[in-house]
Motif scaffolding. Structure first.
Motif, PDB file in Angstrom:
ATOM      1  N   GLU A  23     -58.335 -61.427 -39.638  1.00  0.00           N
ATOM      2  CA  GLU A  23     -58.410 -61.655 -38.194  1.00  0.00           C
ATOM      3  C   GLU A  23     -58.448 -63.145 -37.880  1.00  0.00           C
ATOM      4  N   ALA A  26     -55.007 -64.513 -38.513  1.00  0.00           N
ATOM      5  CA  ALA A  26     -54.099 -64.037 -37.462  1.00  0.00           C
ATOM      6  C   ALA A  26     -54.268 -64.865 -36.192  1.00  0.00           C
ATOM      7  N   GLN A  27     -55.496 -65.208 -35.857  1.00  0.00           N
ATOM      8  CA  GLN A  27     -55.755 -66.026 -34.676  1.00  0.00           C
ATOM      9  C   GLN A  27     -55.141 -67.420 -34.814  1.00  0.00           C
ATOM     10  N   CYS A  28     -54.956 -67.860 -36.047  1.00  0.00           N
ATOM     11  CA  CYS A  28     -54.320 -69.165 -36.309  1.00  0.00           C
ATOM     12  C   CYS A  28     -52.807 -69.022 -36.461  1.00  0.00           C
ATOM     13  N   GLY A  29     -52.269 -67.813 -36.263  1.00  0.00           N
ATOM     14  CA  GLY A  29     -50.834 -67.581 -36.356  1.00  0.00           C
ATOM     15  C   GLY A  29     -50.340 -67.295 -37.757  1.00  0.00           C
ATOM     16  N   SER A  31     -49.794 -64.701 -40.831  1.00  0.00           N
ATOM     17  CA  SER A  31     -49.708 -63.286 -41.202  1.00  0.00           C
ATOM     18  C   SER A  31     -50.221 -63.109 -42.624  1.00  0.00           C
ATOM     19  N   GLU A  98     -47.653 -53.098 -43.585  1.00  0.00           N
ATOM     20  CA  GLU A  98     -48.827 -52.686 -42.808  1.00  0.00           C
ATOM     21  C   GLU A  98     -49.390 -51.368 -43.335  1.00  0.00           C
ATOM     22  N   GLU A 105     -50.090 -59.082 -38.709  1.00  0.00           N
ATOM     23  CA  GLU A 105     -49.246 -60.149 -38.171  1.00  0.00           C
ATOM     24  C   GLU A 105     -50.116 -61.244 -37.562  1.00  0.00           C
ATOM     25  N   GLY A 106     -49.656 -62.473 -37.718  1.00  0.00           N
ATOM     26  CA  GLY A 106     -50.326 -63.575 -37.050  1.00  0.00           C
ATOM     27  C   GLY A 106     -50.043 -63.547 -35.560  1.00  0.00           C
ATOM     28  N   ASP A 107     -50.980 -64.041 -34.770  1.00  0.00           N
ATOM     29  CA  ASP A 107     -50.798 -64.123 -33.310  1.00  0.00           C
ATOM     30  C   ASP A 107     -49.998 -65.371 -33.000  1.00  0.00           C
ATOM     31  N   TYR A 108     -48.730 -65.175 -32.620  1.00  0.00           N
ATOM     32  CA  TYR A 108     -47.873 -66.332 -32.355  1.00  0.00           C
ATOM     33  C   TYR A 108     -47.827 -66.622 -30.895  1.00  0.00           C
TER      34      TYR A 108
END
Length: 108
Positions: A23, A26-29, A31, A98, A105-108
């Motif tokens: 998590e 992911a917040q740092c983009g 994956s 997955e 996935e990273g948050d882009y």
């Protein structure tokens, strides 16, 4: 007081720790996926794997084609054909990552 944990509790603690790390990444983009209890990164040139297709091909090589198809339910011929034809960025590869490797996935 010393706490003792069962093997199942230790597995759950490790799983929760990995999920929290995923998590944060992911917040740092970034994956990620989990391979043999180890967190790996997927994405740019400086990651463990360039993209999800690269990740899946590496897992097939690591596990062997017959083991991979047994776990995932893919027909071996169909899998090989799709690897050859599907684009690098295809969601097909993330879907497998997955479902079978706890990918996020990273948050882009």
């Amino acid at each position: 007081m010393i706490m003792t944990y069962s093997p199942e509790q230790m597995q759950e603690i490790k799983k929760n720790k990995l999920a929290k790390q995923q998590e944060q990444l992911a917040q740092c983009g970034i994956s990620t996926a989990v391979v043999n209890g180890t967190l790996v990164t997927v994405g740019d040139y400086d990651r463990n794997y360039i993209d999800w297709k690269h990740f899946i091909i590496a897992q097939i090589a690591r596990m062997g084609l017959s083991n991979y198809t047994e776990i995932t339910g893919w027909d071996a011929n169909e899998l090989i054909e799709d690897i050859a034809e599907e684009e690098q960025g295809s969601n097909l590869w993330f879907d497998d990552a997955e479902k079978y490797f706890d990918a996020m996935e990273g948050d882009y």
